[in-house]
Write a protein that holds these residues in place. Sequence first.
Motif, PDB file in Angstrom:
ATOM      1  N   PRO A   3       0.835  -1.213   0.000  1.00 33.41           N
ATOM      2  CA  PRO A   3       0.000   0.000   0.000  1.00 33.41           C
ATOM      3  C   PRO A   3       0.869   1.262   0.000  1.00 33.41           C
ATOM      4  CG  PRO A   3       0.042  -0.994   2.177  1.00 33.41           C
ATOM      5  CD  PRO A   3       0.770  -1.944   1.264  1.00 33.41           C
ATOM      6  N   LEU A   4       0.281   2.356  -0.484  1.00 38.06           N
ATOM      7  CA  LEU A   4       0.966   3.642  -0.427  1.00 38.06           C
ATOM      8  C   LEU A   4       1.274   3.989   1.022  1.00 38.06           C
ATOM      9  CD1 LEU A   4      -1.164   5.712  -2.961  1.00 38.06           C
ATOM     10  CD2 LEU A   4       1.152   4.860  -3.300  1.00 38.06           C
ATOM     11  N   LEU A   5       2.380   4.682   1.249  1.00 37.05           N
ATOM     12  CA  LEU A   5       2.709   5.136   2.592  1.00 37.05           C
ATOM     13  C   LEU A   5       1.758   6.266   2.986  1.00 37.05           C
ATOM     14  CD1 LEU A   5       6.607   5.223   2.361  1.00 37.05           C
ATOM     15  CD2 LEU A   5       5.174   3.416   3.314  1.00 37.05           C
ATOM     16  N   THR A   6       1.284   6.222   4.206  1.00 38.12           N
ATOM     17  CA  THR A   6       0.399   7.278   4.690  1.00 38.12           C
ATOM     18  C   THR A   6       1.224   8.518   5.013  1.00 38.12           C
ATOM     19  OG1 THR A   6       0.626   6.621   6.997  1.00 38.12           O
ATOM     20  CG2 THR A   6      -1.148   5.556   5.719  1.00 38.12           C
ATOM     21  N   ASP A   7       0.570   9.666   5.114  1.00 36.00           N
ATOM     22  CA  ASP A   7       1.264  10.899   5.492  1.00 36.00           C
ATOM     23  C   ASP A   7       1.924  10.742   6.855  1.00 36.00           C
ATOM     24  OD1 ASP A   7       0.553  12.117   3.127  1.00 36.00           O
ATOM     25  OD2 ASP A   7      -1.155  13.207   3.982  1.00 36.00           O
ATOM     26  N   THR A   8       1.248  10.063   7.779  1.00 40.05           N
ATOM     27  CA  THR A   8       1.804   9.836   9.121  1.00 40.05           C
ATOM     28  C   THR A   8       3.082   9.015   9.044  1.00 40.05           C
ATOM     29  OG1 THR A   8      -0.414   9.924  10.071  1.00 40.05           O
ATOM     30  CG2 THR A   8       1.306   8.889  11.408  1.00 40.05           C
ATOM     31  N   LYS A   9       3.058   7.956   8.234  1.00 40.81           N
ATOM     32  CA  LYS A   9       4.239   7.100   8.107  1.00 40.81           C
ATOM     33  C   LYS A   9       5.377   7.854   7.425  1.00 40.81           C
ATOM     34  CE  LYS A   9       5.008   2.328   7.831  1.00 40.81           C
ATOM     35  NZ  LYS A   9       4.426   1.039   7.668  1.00 40.81           N
ATOM     36  N   ARG A  63       8.169   1.500  -1.278  1.00 44.36           N
ATOM     37  CA  ARG A  63       7.195   1.432  -0.182  1.00 44.36           C
ATOM     38  C   ARG A  63       7.687   0.562   0.975  1.00 44.36           C
ATOM     39  NH1 ARG A  63       1.783   0.782  -3.929  1.00 44.36           N
ATOM     40  NH2 ARG A  63       2.142   2.652  -5.135  1.00 44.36           N
TER      41      ARG A  63
END
Length: 190
Positions: A3-9, A63
């Motif tokens: 999955p795409l990395l979240t902004d938090t990650k 990712r």
Amino acid sequence: ELPLLTDTKITSHLNFRKKQLQSLQSVDRGIGSIIRALSSAGRLDSTLFIFMGDNGLMWGEHRLTGSKDCSYEECIRVPLVIRAPGITPRTESSFALNVDLLPTILDFANVTPPPGMNGVSLRPLLANPATPWRTDLLIEHYQSKGKNFRGVRNSQWKYVWYPSTNEEELYNLVSDPYELTNVSGDASYA
């Protein structure tokens, strides 16, 4: 498939990377102290320095975060800096391997390596960039748990095989340096 990395990650990993770079400043200061001490003692010009990381580390490429046991360039290309007596500074693109370090140290110390030692001294390459050198290298990773791989890399191509899943990856590192397009399934590369 990841999955795409979240902004938090992403923010978390950027902060981690910033802290890594900040901690590296103390290493720089320590090396500076060593160089000043050797210079004061008149021994700087006869000292061999080798600086090397123990592995690459993914900072979000492909990712993957925090991984250091992958087949991608960020994991297998490890910085290596050698400062040696009589060697002109430059950037070298030839392949140096971990097994080359001991023969290199022995060569600079004028010690003959024992028979059967793996690796070759980097000293001839350091002295002369035109020295004939290896053109391919084996890359592999094995652990009892995890995704093991075996592969070969040269200046243009990287082929990797994952035995547990029988998956393959093939990258043209000249046209695809970030390894974004796996062409192993393309019949034109058979």
